[in-house]
Design an enzyme around this catalytic site. Sequence first.
Site, PDB file in Angstrom:
ATOM      1  N   GLY A 154      18.612   8.204   6.400  1.00  0.00           N
ATOM      2  CA  GLY A 154      20.323   9.116   6.254  1.00  0.00           C
ATOM      3  C   GLY A 154      20.359   9.672   7.536  1.00  0.00           C
ATOM      4  O   GLY A 154      19.672   9.672   8.866  1.00  0.00           O
ATOM      5  N   ARG A 155      20.716  10.524   7.755  1.00  0.00           N
ATOM      6  CA  ARG A 155      21.676  11.566   8.968  1.00  0.00           C
ATOM      7  C   ARG A 155      20.513  12.413   9.003  1.00  0.00           C
ATOM      8  O   ARG A 155      19.986  12.259  10.400  1.00  0.00           O
ATOM      9  CB  ARG A 155      23.112  12.898   8.579  1.00  0.00           C
ATOM     10  CG  ARG A 155      24.232  12.157   7.936  1.00  0.00           C
ATOM     11  CD  ARG A 155      24.945  13.262   7.529  1.00  0.00           C
ATOM     12  NE  ARG A 155      24.559  13.857   6.156  1.00  0.00           N
ATOM     13  CZ  ARG A 155      25.665  13.128   5.277  1.00  0.00           C
ATOM     14  NH1 ARG A 155      26.552  12.510   4.846  1.00  0.00           N
ATOM     15  NH2 ARG A 155      25.300  13.347   4.092  1.00  0.00           N
ATOM     16  N   ILE A 156      19.531  13.337   8.438  1.00  0.00           N
ATOM     17  CA  ILE A 156      18.767  13.872   8.826  1.00  0.00           C
ATOM     18  C   ILE A 156      17.223  12.699   9.274  1.00  0.00           C
ATOM     19  O   ILE A 156      16.526  12.826  10.415  1.00  0.00           O
ATOM     20  CB  ILE A 156      18.225  14.854   7.668  1.00  0.00           C
ATOM     21  CG1 ILE A 156      19.655  16.079   7.896  1.00  0.00           C
ATOM     22  CG2 ILE A 156      16.704  15.541   8.059  1.00  0.00           C
ATOM     23  CD1 ILE A 156      19.522  16.980   6.568  1.00  0.00           C
ATOM     24  N   SER A 175      15.927   1.736   2.863  1.00  0.00           N
ATOM     25  CA  SER A 175      17.203   2.024   2.734  1.00  0.00           C
ATOM     26  C   SER A 175      17.264   1.464   1.576  1.00  0.00           C
ATOM     27  O   SER A 175      16.930  -0.086   1.620  1.00  0.00           O
ATOM     28  CB  SER A 175      17.865   1.807   3.590  1.00  0.00           C
ATOM     29  OG  SER A 175      19.024   1.632   3.583  1.00  0.00           O
ATOM     30  N   ARG A 176      18.577   1.583   0.436  1.00  0.00           N
ATOM     31  CA  ARG A 176      18.913   0.639   0.073  1.00  0.00           C
ATOM     32  C   ARG A 176      19.936  -0.192  -0.076  1.00  0.00           C
ATOM     33  O   ARG A 176      19.856  -1.292  -0.431  1.00  0.00           O
ATOM     34  CB  ARG A 176      19.434   0.779  -1.823  1.00  0.00           C
ATOM     35  CG  ARG A 176      18.517   1.861  -2.466  1.00  0.00           C
ATOM     36  CD  ARG A 176      18.631   3.600  -2.744  1.00  0.00           C
ATOM     37  NE  ARG A 176      19.762   3.788  -2.473  1.00  0.00           N
ATOM     38  CZ  ARG A 176      20.614   4.674  -3.082  1.00  0.00           C
ATOM     39  NH1 ARG A 176      20.454   5.329  -4.385  1.00  0.00           N
ATOM     40  NH2 ARG A 176      21.519   5.363  -1.826  1.00  0.00           N
ATOM     41  N   ARG A 232      13.783  17.671  -0.894  1.00  0.00           N
ATOM     42  CA  ARG A 232      13.986  18.604  -1.864  1.00  0.00           C
ATOM     43  C   ARG A 232      12.739  18.736  -2.789  1.00  0.00           C
ATOM     44  O   ARG A 232      11.626  18.017  -3.256  1.00  0.00           O
ATOM     45  CB  ARG A 232      14.552  18.128  -3.231  1.00  0.00           C
ATOM     46  CG  ARG A 232      16.494  18.938  -2.493  1.00  0.00           C
ATOM     47  CD  ARG A 232      16.754  20.089  -2.275  1.00  0.00           C
ATOM     48  NE  ARG A 232      18.347  20.987  -2.236  1.00  0.00           N
ATOM     49  CZ  ARG A 232      18.209  20.731  -1.427  1.00  0.00           C
ATOM     50  NH1 ARG A 232      17.744  21.188   0.365  1.00  0.00           N
ATOM     51  NH2 ARG A 232      19.722  21.391  -0.958  1.00  0.00           N
ATOM     52  N   GLU A 261      10.283  26.656  -6.287  1.00  0.00           N
ATOM     53  CA  GLU A 261      11.170  27.806  -5.434  1.00  0.00           C
ATOM     54  C   GLU A 261      11.544  28.841  -6.479  1.00  0.00           C
ATOM     55  O   GLU A 261      12.275  29.161  -6.323  1.00  0.00           O
ATOM     56  CB  GLU A 261      12.244  27.508  -4.511  1.00  0.00           C
ATOM     57  CG  GLU A 261      11.544  25.827  -3.378  1.00  0.00           C
ATOM     58  CD  GLU A 261      12.881  25.827  -2.197  1.00  0.00           C
ATOM     59  OE1 GLU A 261      13.523  26.265  -2.141  1.00  0.00           O
ATOM     60  OE2 GLU A 261      12.221  24.457  -1.579  1.00  0.00           O
ATOM     61  N   HIS A 279      11.291  27.214   2.635  1.00  0.00           N
ATOM     62  CA  HIS A 279      12.661  26.381   3.028  1.00  0.00           C
ATOM     63  C   HIS A 279      13.579  27.116   4.296  1.00  0.00           C
ATOM     64  O   HIS A 279      14.610  27.384   4.099  1.00  0.00           O
ATOM     65  CB  HIS A 279      13.112  26.856   1.575  1.00  0.00           C
ATOM     66  CG  HIS A 279      14.633  25.905   1.624  1.00  0.00           C
ATOM     67  ND1 HIS A 279      14.721  24.918  -0.387  1.00  0.00           N
ATOM     68  CD2 HIS A 279      15.221  25.123   2.089  1.00  0.00           C
ATOM     69  CE1 HIS A 279      15.660  24.615  -0.140  1.00  0.00           C
ATOM     70  NE2 HIS A 279      16.001  23.874   1.620  1.00  0.00           N
ATOM     71  N   GLY A 281      14.599  24.710   6.770  1.00  0.00           N
ATOM     72  CA  GLY A 281      15.270  23.406   7.819  1.00  0.00           C
ATOM     73  C   GLY A 281      15.966  23.794   8.582  1.00  0.00           C
ATOM     74  O   GLY A 281      16.136  23.735   9.664  1.00  0.00           O
TER      75      GLY A 281
HETATM   76  P1  NAP Z   1      22.124  11.293   3.781  1.00  0.00           P
HETATM   77  O1  NAP Z   1      22.389  11.398   4.932  1.00  0.00           O
HETATM   78  O2  NAP Z   1      22.907  11.030   2.433  1.00  0.00           O
HETATM   79  O3  NAP Z   1      20.731  10.841   3.540  1.00  0.00           O
HETATM   80  C1  NAP Z   1      20.380  10.135   2.233  1.00  0.00           C
HETATM   81  C2  NAP Z   1      19.793   8.702   2.606  1.00  0.00           C
HETATM   82  O4  NAP Z   1      19.207   8.715   1.402  1.00  0.00           O
HETATM   83  C3  NAP Z   1      20.674   8.085   2.157  1.00  0.00           C
HETATM   84  O5  NAP Z   1      20.796   7.545   3.716  1.00  0.00           O
HETATM   85  C4  NAP Z   1      20.826   7.206   1.086  1.00  0.00           C
HETATM   86  O6  NAP Z   1      20.709   5.897   1.761  1.00  0.00           O
HETATM   87  C5  NAP Z   1      18.869   7.449   1.011  1.00  0.00           C
HETATM   88  N1  NAP Z   1      19.312   7.688  -0.991  1.00  0.00           N
HETATM   89  C6  NAP Z   1      19.836   8.215  -1.470  1.00  0.00           C
HETATM   90  N2  NAP Z   1      20.137   8.277  -2.487  1.00  0.00           N
HETATM   91  C7  NAP Z   1      18.743   7.614  -2.636  1.00  0.00           C
HETATM   92  C8  NAP Z   1      18.016   7.730  -4.120  1.00  0.00           C
HETATM   93  N3  NAP Z   1      18.563   7.679  -5.010  1.00  0.00           N
HETATM   94  N4  NAP Z   1      16.406   6.788  -3.940  1.00  0.00           N
HETATM   95  C9  NAP Z   1      16.221   6.031  -2.510  1.00  0.00           C
HETATM   96  N5  NAP Z   1      17.222   6.654  -1.361  1.00  0.00           N
HETATM   97  C10 NAP Z   1      18.518   7.309  -1.584  1.00  0.00           C
HETATM   98  O7  NAP Z   1      21.570  13.015   4.037  1.00  0.00           O
HETATM   99  P2  NAP Z   1      21.236  14.204   4.994  1.00  0.00           P
HETATM  100  O8  NAP Z   1      22.479  14.984   4.916  1.00  0.00           O
HETATM  101  O9  NAP Z   1      20.337  12.479   5.182  1.00  0.00           O
HETATM  102  O10 NAP Z   1      20.137  15.227   3.820  1.00  0.00           O
HETATM  103  C11 NAP Z   1      19.220  14.518   2.989  1.00  0.00           C
HETATM  104  C12 NAP Z   1      18.819  15.812   2.533  1.00  0.00           C
HETATM  105  O11 NAP Z   1      18.096  16.527   2.977  1.00  0.00           O
HETATM  106  C13 NAP Z   1      19.567  17.042   1.455  1.00  0.00           C
HETATM  107  O12 NAP Z   1      20.153  16.027   0.018  1.00  0.00           O
HETATM  108  C14 NAP Z   1      19.013  18.320   1.414  1.00  0.00           C
HETATM  109  O13 NAP Z   1      18.250  17.781   0.168  1.00  0.00           O
HETATM  110  C15 NAP Z   1      18.038  17.583   2.069  1.00  0.00           C
HETATM  111  N6  NAP Z   1      18.354  19.218   3.595  1.00  0.00           N
HETATM  112  C16 NAP Z   1      17.031  19.950   3.276  1.00  0.00           C
HETATM  113  C17 NAP Z   1      16.942  21.200   4.385  1.00  0.00           C
HETATM  114  C18 NAP Z   1      15.858  21.781   4.534  1.00  0.00           C
HETATM  115  O14 NAP Z   1      15.933  23.384   4.162  1.00  0.00           O
HETATM  116  N7  NAP Z   1      15.050  21.476   4.548  1.00  0.00           N
HETATM  117  C19 NAP Z   1      18.420  21.432   5.396  1.00  0.00           C
HETATM  118  C20 NAP Z   1      19.075  20.129   4.931  1.00  0.00           C
HETATM  119  C21 NAP Z   1      19.021  18.643   3.760  1.00  0.00           C
HETATM  120  P3  NAP Z   1      19.966   4.054   1.368  1.00  0.00           P
HETATM  121  O15 NAP Z   1      21.757   4.379   0.429  1.00  0.00           O
HETATM  122  O16 NAP Z   1      20.945   3.447   2.301  1.00  0.00           O
HETATM  123  O17 NAP Z   1      18.508   4.300   0.604  1.00  0.00           O
HETATM  124  C1  GLV Z   2      19.628  22.762   2.515  1.00  0.00           C
HETATM  125  O1  GLV Z   2      18.455  22.681   2.128  1.00  0.00           O
HETATM  126  C2  GLV Z   2      20.465  21.602   2.343  1.00  0.00           C
HETATM  127  O2  GLV Z   2      20.402  21.413   1.618  1.00  0.00           O
HETATM  128  O3  GLV Z   2      21.071  22.303   3.456  1.00  0.00           O
END
Ligand code: NAP
Ligand code: GLV
Length: 313
Positions: A154-156, A175-176, A232, A261, A279, A281
């Site tokens: 996805g985005r990240i 990717s699904r 997560r 956490e 945590h 990120g």
């Molecule tokens: P995103 O754009 O929605 O990307 C997540 C990707 O995962 C989606 O493109 C999706 O692709 C895939 N996905 C979704 N549900 C799934 C499932 N059940 N099984 C397998 N793949 C699945 O989200 P993002 O903005 O990249 O953020 C991702 C995650 O990063 C957040 O949910 C958050 O938990 C974490 N995060 C952590 C921090 C930190 O501080 N450490 C900061 C920001 C975010 P497909 O549908 O193509 O499979």
């Molecule tokens: C941080 O962990 C976020 O999901 O934005």
Amino acid sequence: MPRVLITGKVPSSVVRRLEAHCEVDMYLGDGPIPKAELLARVAGAHGLLSLITEQIDAEVMAAGTDLRVIANVAVGYNNVDVAAARTRGITVTNTPDVLTEATADFTWALLLAVTRRLGEGERLVRSGGWTRWALDFMLGMELRGKQLGIVGYGRIGKAVAVRGRAFGMRIAYTSRTPQLLADAEAMSVDQVLATSDVVSLHVPLTPETTHLIGKTALTKMKRSAYLVNTTRGPVVDEAALVWALEQHLIAGAALDVYEREPEVHPGLLPFENVVLAPHLGSATVETRTAMADLAARNALAVLAGEPALTPVP
Ligand code: NAP
Ligand code: GLV
């Protein structure tokens, strides 16, 4: 004026933005707001700005009978019971995009730290244990020409891949939804695990992704490969990770997030080849401010009867 409860401190510019249109009640205590206090203060609130340290469950929504919007200050929203909110007609929003680059940067900070043994080296220098330079001393893994496997493109995940290409890495991803990309190879999760030199996790936490990386998955990884988790904690079974490290099934791990956490599995602490961050990120001044501001704008839009800017899907 509508009333908005903020469950923890946010920048003053964000409070001012809300105060122009709302009565604001911000929890100023240290640490997460206690549940009893959250239940008491959400009563009569029309909007809620929540942090990931709070579980916004059906009990909270039952106490907040006037709630119209829950604006989570995070892109991940596994701490909010979205189904319960939908039943009550409450809009749930998150903060996508504004944190993508900061989180991808930090993922790379961990990736470099674990593959180049930075934590281990820093500990050695600080403890006075470094005695000499040597040609074969504390060698890490070169990234150029290696495969970076992104689980959740996805985005990240994509932003992490951009940085990977700059380091000369090949990108594989799961990717699904089929995507036709010239610069990255689509694979099953098992294929990514079996062929990647670094596996980086970016799927959201859902029932399907909980313990996605357990004993079986870790057994599939190359013994020379590293695992990075900035998504997560519960996506990785920490007890299984400790077991895999003990068995030398992987070369190392770098974690920003944990199952419970701020607790960290004690079995992870002795490993020199494990990098542990609290945590961080999205933790830059610019990004955390942008996240809180986007949450505030989401809340204000819904309270004004307009569509939210970034409702959760
Ligand atoms: P995103 O754009 O929605 O990307 C997540 C990707 O995962 C989606 O493109 C999706 O692709 C895939 N996905 C979704 N549900 C799934 C499932 N059940 N099984 C397998 N793949 C699945 O989200 P993002 O903005 O990249 O953020 C991702 C995650 O990063 C957040 O949910 C958050 O938990 C974490 N995060 C952590 C921090 C930190 O501080 N450490 C900061 C920001 C975010 P497909 O549908 O193509 O499979
Ligand atoms: C941080 O962990 C976020 O999901 O934005």
